[in-house]
Design an enzyme around this catalytic site. Structure first.
Site, PDB file in Angstrom:
ATOM      1  N   VAL A   1       4.591 -16.243 -37.724  1.00 33.10           N
ATOM      2  CA  VAL A   1       3.105 -16.197 -37.880  1.00 33.10           C
ATOM      3  C   VAL A   1       2.574 -15.459 -38.777  1.00 33.10           C
ATOM      4  CG1 VAL A   1       2.908 -14.092 -36.196  1.00 33.10           C
ATOM      5  CG2 VAL A   1       1.062 -15.783 -36.281  1.00 33.10           C
ATOM      6  N   LYS A   2       3.643 -14.523 -39.422  1.00 26.49           N
ATOM      7  CA  LYS A   2       3.024 -13.625 -40.461  1.00 26.49           C
ATOM      8  C   LYS A   2       2.728 -14.041 -41.746  1.00 26.49           C
ATOM      9  CE  LYS A   2       3.609  -9.753 -37.934  1.00 26.49           C
ATOM     10  NZ  LYS A   2       2.656  -8.753 -37.640  1.00 26.49           N
ATOM     11  N   ASP A   3       3.156 -15.230 -42.046  1.00 28.77           N
ATOM     12  CA  ASP A   3       2.842 -16.003 -43.090  1.00 28.77           C
ATOM     13  C   ASP A   3       1.263 -16.107 -43.361  1.00 28.77           C
ATOM     14  OD1 ASP A   3       5.541 -16.609 -43.446  1.00 28.77           O
ATOM     15  OD2 ASP A   3       5.302 -18.650 -43.313  1.00 28.77           O
TER      16      ASP A   3
ATOM     17  N   ALA B   1      -0.016 -12.598 -44.386  1.00 30.57           N
ATOM     18  CA  ALA B   1       0.484 -12.043 -45.725  1.00 30.57           C
ATOM     19  C   ALA B   1      -0.215 -12.693 -46.873  1.00 30.57           C
ATOM     20  CB  ALA B   1       2.025 -12.657 -45.659  1.00 30.57           C
TER      21      ALA B   1
END
Length: 334
Positions: free
Chosen positions: A43-45, A48
């Site tokens: 999910v961090k894409d 970021a």
């Protein structure tokens, strides 16, 4: 022809998948938002790329610059993909409790990795918070991301993940459950969903050793709540600015043992090879059973991939050393 101009254009639009076995005793429909379909497998894409694009717009990140961030691994991966496409250098500062796979993957995509001790106070000069800030001050043309307090983190989920969940459930979602670390995911999604329907309940999953649950319930930051824990990716010993407690209806805490056991259950019983925080999240859903009825649609978000944890939670010897393996009891007993 249908193609993306670069890997960053494939971020988002991840699927909702019905859970059938682990949730068999729940009265509601339970759907998993499977974020491993993002190119960096987490999910961090989403946040970021949002944090980088906002920093570029605001002149904080300049051409040829160095991105510096303290990360448990997944944000670092998202930042690495963006750094490759956009031409930046990346230094990731990571705590030594994180899996070796995360460190190896970051190095594989060109990031420099600095490993710091876990069992120190946040303001200790050796902590990954402190080392990140120091490097950003020392290195010319560097930008410190600070995913904990950078509100572009929350905005990413308000602008993308929240609308996706609303549309995919046709507005029928009644509860959203997710592990809380930096707070951007729960706060951004929670804000969007509550604007659409104030009756939607937003539940955070916390871990023992973290301050979130008690702070939410009492307003007290209790340092006695803080101690080292094994679960990766959720819980904090600080209060990140991205955690908007006003949109969160409640927290449930999950033990390290249960998080580990249910991470393996997801793989074996649902075919979902997820990371450690997914095990915590689905156990959190089961603990909230009394809040659901037969008309409810519960969405739980699974952050990252099991490939980051092969040497730990999916390794029998490691599990035995932690005293976790004997806890793999049947779902019906839970």
């Amino acid at each position: 022809m249908q193609y993306a101009n670069n890997i960053l254009e494939t971020i988002g639009n991840t699927p909702l998948v019905k859970l059938n076995h682990i949730t068999a005793n729940l009265p509601c429909l339970c759907l998993a938002k499977v974020e491993t379909f993002n190119p960096g497998n987490s999910v961090k894409d989403r946040m970021a790329i949002k944090m980088i694009e906002d920093a570029e717009k605001n002149g904080l990140l300049k051409p040829g610059g160095t991105i510096i961030e303290g990360t448990s691994g997944n944000t670092g991966m998202g930042l690495a993909l963006a750094a490759i496409v956009k031409g930046y250098k990346l230094i990731c500062v990571i705590a030594d409790k994180q899996s070796q796979e995360k460190i190896d993957i970051l190095r594989a995509v060109g990031a420099e990795v600095v490993v710091c001790p876990t069992a120190v106070q946040p303001d200790d000069p050796r902590s990954y918070y402190s080392v990140s800030k120091r490097l950003a001050q020392e290195i010319p043309n560097a930008w410190y991301v600070n995913q904990y307090d950078n509100l572009s983190n929350t905005k990413a989920h308000y602008e993308s993940t929240g609308p996706e969940i609303w549309e995919q459930t046709d507005g029928k979602i009644t509860h959203f459950v997710v592990g809380v670390g930096t707070g951007g995911t729960i706060s951004g999604i929670g804000k969007y969903l509550k604007e659409k329907n104030p009756n939607i309940k937003i539940w955070g999953v916390d871990t023992y050793g973290s301050v979130f649950k008690k702070y939410h319930e009492t307003g007290i930051f209790d340092e006695k709540e803080i101690y080292p824990y094994i679960t990766e990716g959720i819980g904090e010993d600080i209060l990140p600015k991205n955690v908007d407690f006003d949109v969160i209806d409640g927290f449930t805490k999950v033990t390290d043992k249960d998080a580990a056991v249910f991470t393996r259950k997801l793989a074996r019983e649902e075919g979902l090879f997820m990371g450690n925080s997914a095990g915590a999240a689905i156990k959190g859903v089961l603990q909230l059973k009394e809040h659901f009825n037969e008309n409810d649609v519960v969405v739980v978000l699974f952050h990252d991939s099991g490939t980051r944890y092969v040497g730990k939670f999916f390794n029998d010897e490691w599990m035995k050393k932690q005293g976790f393996l004997e806890s793999e009891i049947s779902v019906n007993e839970k």
